[in-house]
Design a protein around this motif. Structure first.
Motif, PDB file in Angstrom:
ATOM      1  N   GLN A  32       0.847  -1.188   0.000  1.00 22.74           N
ATOM      2  CA  GLN A  32       0.000   0.000   0.000  1.00 22.74           C
ATOM      3  C   GLN A  32       0.885   1.241   0.000  1.00 22.74           C
ATOM      4  N   VAL A  33       0.931   1.940  -1.119  1.00 28.14           N
ATOM      5  CA  VAL A  33       1.768   3.142  -1.245  1.00 28.14           C
ATOM      6  C   VAL A  33       1.067   4.349  -0.646  1.00 28.14           C
ATOM      7  N   LEU A  34      -0.171   4.593  -1.070  1.00 31.89           N
ATOM      8  CA  LEU A  34      -0.956   5.735  -0.603  1.00 31.89           C
ATOM      9  C   LEU A  34      -2.241   5.237   0.041  1.00 31.89           C
ATOM     10  N   LYS A  35      -2.682   5.934   1.095  1.00 32.05           N
ATOM     11  CA  LYS A  35      -3.911   5.535   1.771  1.00 32.05           C
ATOM     12  C   LYS A  35      -4.615   6.771   2.333  1.00 32.05           C
ATOM     13  N   ASP A  36      -5.902   6.884   2.052  1.00 33.89           N
ATOM     14  CA  ASP A  36      -6.754   7.951   2.606  1.00 33.89           C
ATOM     15  C   ASP A  36      -6.183   9.348   2.334  1.00 33.89           C
ATOM     16  N   VAL A  37      -5.792   9.590   1.090  1.00 37.34           N
ATOM     17  CA  VAL A  37      -5.292  10.918   0.714  1.00 37.34           C
ATOM     18  C   VAL A  37      -6.483  11.825   0.435  1.00 37.34           C
ATOM     19  N   ASP A  38      -6.559  12.936   1.163  1.00 42.36           N
ATOM     20  CA  ASP A  38      -7.591  13.963   0.959  1.00 42.36           C
ATOM     21  C   ASP A  38      -6.890  15.272   0.617  1.00 42.36           C
ATOM     22  N   LEU A  39      -7.289  15.880  -0.500  1.00 40.04           N
ATOM     23  CA  LEU A  39      -6.565  17.070  -0.950  1.00 40.04           C
ATOM     24  C   LEU A  39      -7.393  17.845  -1.969  1.00 40.04           C
ATOM     25  N   ASN A  40      -7.371  19.176  -1.852  1.00 36.50           N
ATOM     26  CA  ASN A  40      -7.906  20.060  -2.883  1.00 36.50           C
ATOM     27  C   ASN A  40      -6.781  20.940  -3.405  1.00 36.50           C
ATOM     28  N   ILE A  41      -6.683  21.067  -4.722  1.00 36.07           N
ATOM     29  CA  ILE A  41      -5.738  21.985  -5.339  1.00 36.07           C
ATOM     30  C   ILE A  41      -6.548  23.123  -5.939  1.00 36.07           C
ATOM     31  N   GLN A  42      -6.238  24.348  -5.517  1.00 41.33           N
ATOM     32  CA  GLN A  42      -6.990  25.504  -5.978  1.00 41.33           C
ATOM     33  C   GLN A  42      -6.477  25.998  -7.324  1.00 41.33           C
ATOM     34  N   ARG A  43      -7.376  26.488  -8.130  1.00 45.62           N
ATOM     35  CA  ARG A  43      -7.014  26.984  -9.457  1.00 45.62           C
ATOM     36  C   ARG A  43      -6.029  28.153  -9.349  1.00 45.62           C
ATOM     37  N   GLY A  44      -4.925  28.038 -10.087  1.00 42.63           N
ATOM     38  CA  GLY A  44      -3.946  29.115 -10.148  1.00 42.63           C
ATOM     39  C   GLY A  44      -2.894  29.107  -9.050  1.00 42.63           C
TER      40      GLY A  44
END
Length: 271
Positions: A36-48
């Motif tokens: 398991q490399v990634l688990k439960d990743v939560d993320l928002n990337i905003q425009r700009g």
């Protein structure tokens, strides 16, 4: 410093990630092992924004970037670009790799490399030249248009790669340690150039690095990843220092020390 959580404001998000996981199977049959490399990743990337993914080697930064690019498929969770599920590469997302030699065509000169994507799209010669002229100037390549990759330094090759990506007008630039192979002097110059280009183009940038100083120098927000396996973005640090940033300033060094303290804390190794 804020937690990366599903409650983040998604109104202006270009990338939305929820409970994302990625695992690989090594071996076959009874000897197969799931990693398991990634688990439960939560993320928002905003425009700009210029967003940094920061963490030690092997923590899954590049894997997460490849998932956003559509080069790989997540095992669990949700990954959206502009509200649409990511299941393949798309023209709105463009990758800048660490080693430009792997992406530039050695038989094409600087201008031809920059125009390649446009030519494949059937863009007219005059329009291609107008676009390449713009990005040749923006990337500091004026006077080098007729040179081939073998005639360029590492830093100049990376400028060509960035100009070629920008010529295709993506919304999102995915940068996988693009300056990691450069010498310290050239790397510092290119860091300033990236800030200048980002400021002028207003593109959304997701930039992977394990270098704390580079993260502070470039990022508006810095997503800190835990050590794998089961890696996640466990904290996001806002970086409100004004551009261009002075690495000798007291404020810069305080920010750098704050980040450094996280990686020196014993709790970090038990997340």
């Amino acid at each position: 410093m804020t937690d990366a959580s599903p409650e983040e404001n998604t109104k202006q998000s270009i990338i939305s990630i929820r409970k994302l996981g990625k695992s690989f199977v090594s071996g076959s049959g009874k000897g197969a092992v799931r990693y398991q490399v990634l688990k439960d990743v939560d993320l928002n990337i905003q425009r700009g924004e210029f967003f940094i993914l920061l963490g030690p080697s092997g923590c899954g930064k590049s894997t997460l970037l490849n998932l956003i690019a559509g080069f790989e498929k997540q095992t669990e969770g949700e990954l959206l670009v502009d509200g649409q599920t990511i299941d393949r590469p798309g023209k709105e997302r463009a990758m800048v790799f660490q080693h430009p030699d792997a992406s530039l065509f050695p038989w094409l000169n600087v201008r031809e490399n920059i125009e390649f994507g446009l030519r494949m799209q059937g863009v007219s010669r005059g329009e291609r030249k107008a676009v390449s002229d713009r990005y040749i100037e923006l990337a500091g390549l004026t006077g080098h248009e007729r040179k081939f990759p073998r005639e360029l330094s590492g830093g100049m090759k990376q400028r060509v790669q960035i100009a070629r990506v920008l010529a295709n007008d993506p919304e999102l630039l995915l940068m996988d340690e693009p300056l990691g192979a450069l010498d310290a002097f050239t790397r510092r110059i290119m860091q300033d150039e990236l800030v200048r280009i980002w400021t002028e183009t207003k593109k959304t940038v997701i930039f992977v690095t394990h270098d704390i100083q580079e993260a502070v120098l470039l990022g508006g927000r810095i997503g800190i990843m835990s050590i794998g396996p089961d890696s996640r973005v466990f904290e996001i640090m806002d970086n409100r220092l004004e551009y261009p940033r002075d690495i000798t300033s007291r404020e810069f060094n305080l920010m750098q020390k704050k980040l450094q303290s996280i990686f020196q804390d014993d709790l970090y190794f038990h997340l």
